[in-house]
Design an enzyme around this catalytic site. Structure first.
Site: not given
Length: 230
Positions: A84-85, A87, A89-90, A157-158, A172, A188
């Site tokens: 995925r694009g 950085a 993510t949690f 986050a997307v 998320a 990110c």
């Protein structure tokens, strides 16, 4: 013709289980497309929670991790690299993760439209709790501006991936999740004193029903994607 989208509630599942399920379901839709079958009733929206894990997208760097990888199990975290694009993510319990698996040829073949429409689903969901969110093109995701501290707070986050216009991964939304895990990485890749992460419960001062938030997301998903959840 109005599309139909199957709603799947996976509750709390391992992240890899969700990845495998997405790959399997997306492959089914792609097969239908290659065989020239109608896919307007083959779309899915998966909502779930995960056990604590850091996922690394295509722009993740080792320097974004603020703890040695060998120490991650000691603080209750796993780590995984995914397609995925974005950085690092949690994901963790109390955070609603949405995985739409959609054939965008049934909606609109425009990745920017798709990402912004996902963001609008979340922005309207926050509006139900009197929180004003916005989508940030420079730092993709849904943010809140805190007028008291002048800080920009990321609440959702997307990150998406497409193959033959069929989507996977998604969003998320931090609802009631443990925010202490964010000390172990740069979320990110955003390392700026005027930006931080937050959650819905932190912003309104009390925990929220995950079931309630899911229902609001579902309502807004149907609205913005002009689809019927079944």
């Amino acid at each position: 013709m109005r599309t139909k989208t199957y709603y799947v509630d996976k509750k709390v599942i391992p992240h890899q289980t969700a990845v495998d399920f997405q790959i399997e379901e997306r492959a089914k839709i792609i097969l239908l497309k290659t065989q020239k079958f109608d896919t307007s009733e083959s779309n899915l929206l998966i909502l779930c929670e995960h056990y604590p894990i850091l996922t690394c997208g295509s722009s993740a760097k080792e320097s974004h991790l603020l703890i040695d990888r060998s120490e991650l199990p000691n603080v209750g975290l796993e780590i995984s690299t995914i397609k995925r694009g974005g950085a690092i993510t949690f994901h963790g319990p109390g955070q609603i993760v949405g995985y739409p698996i959609l054939d965008l040829e049934n909606f609109k073949t425009d990745i920017r439209w798709y990402i912004e429409t996902l963001a609008n689903v979340i922005i309207d969901t926050l509006g139900n709790y009197n929180i004003s969110g916005y989508y940030d093109h420079e730092f993709p995701g849904v943010w809140i501006y805190d007028e008291v501290t002048a800080k920009k707070k990321k609440i959702c986050a997307v990150g998406v991936h497409l193959s033959r216009w069929v989507t996977n991964h998604g969003f998320a939304l931090n609802v009631n999740n443990n925010m202490s895990f964010y000390q172990y990485f740069i979320p990110c890749s955003i390392d700026s004193p005027d930006r931080e992460t937050t959650s819905l419960s932190r912003e309104i001062g009390f925990d929220v029903s995950i079931t309630e938030v899911k229902k609001i997301i579902m309502k807004n998903f149907q609205k913005y994607f002009s689809t019927e959840l079944i």
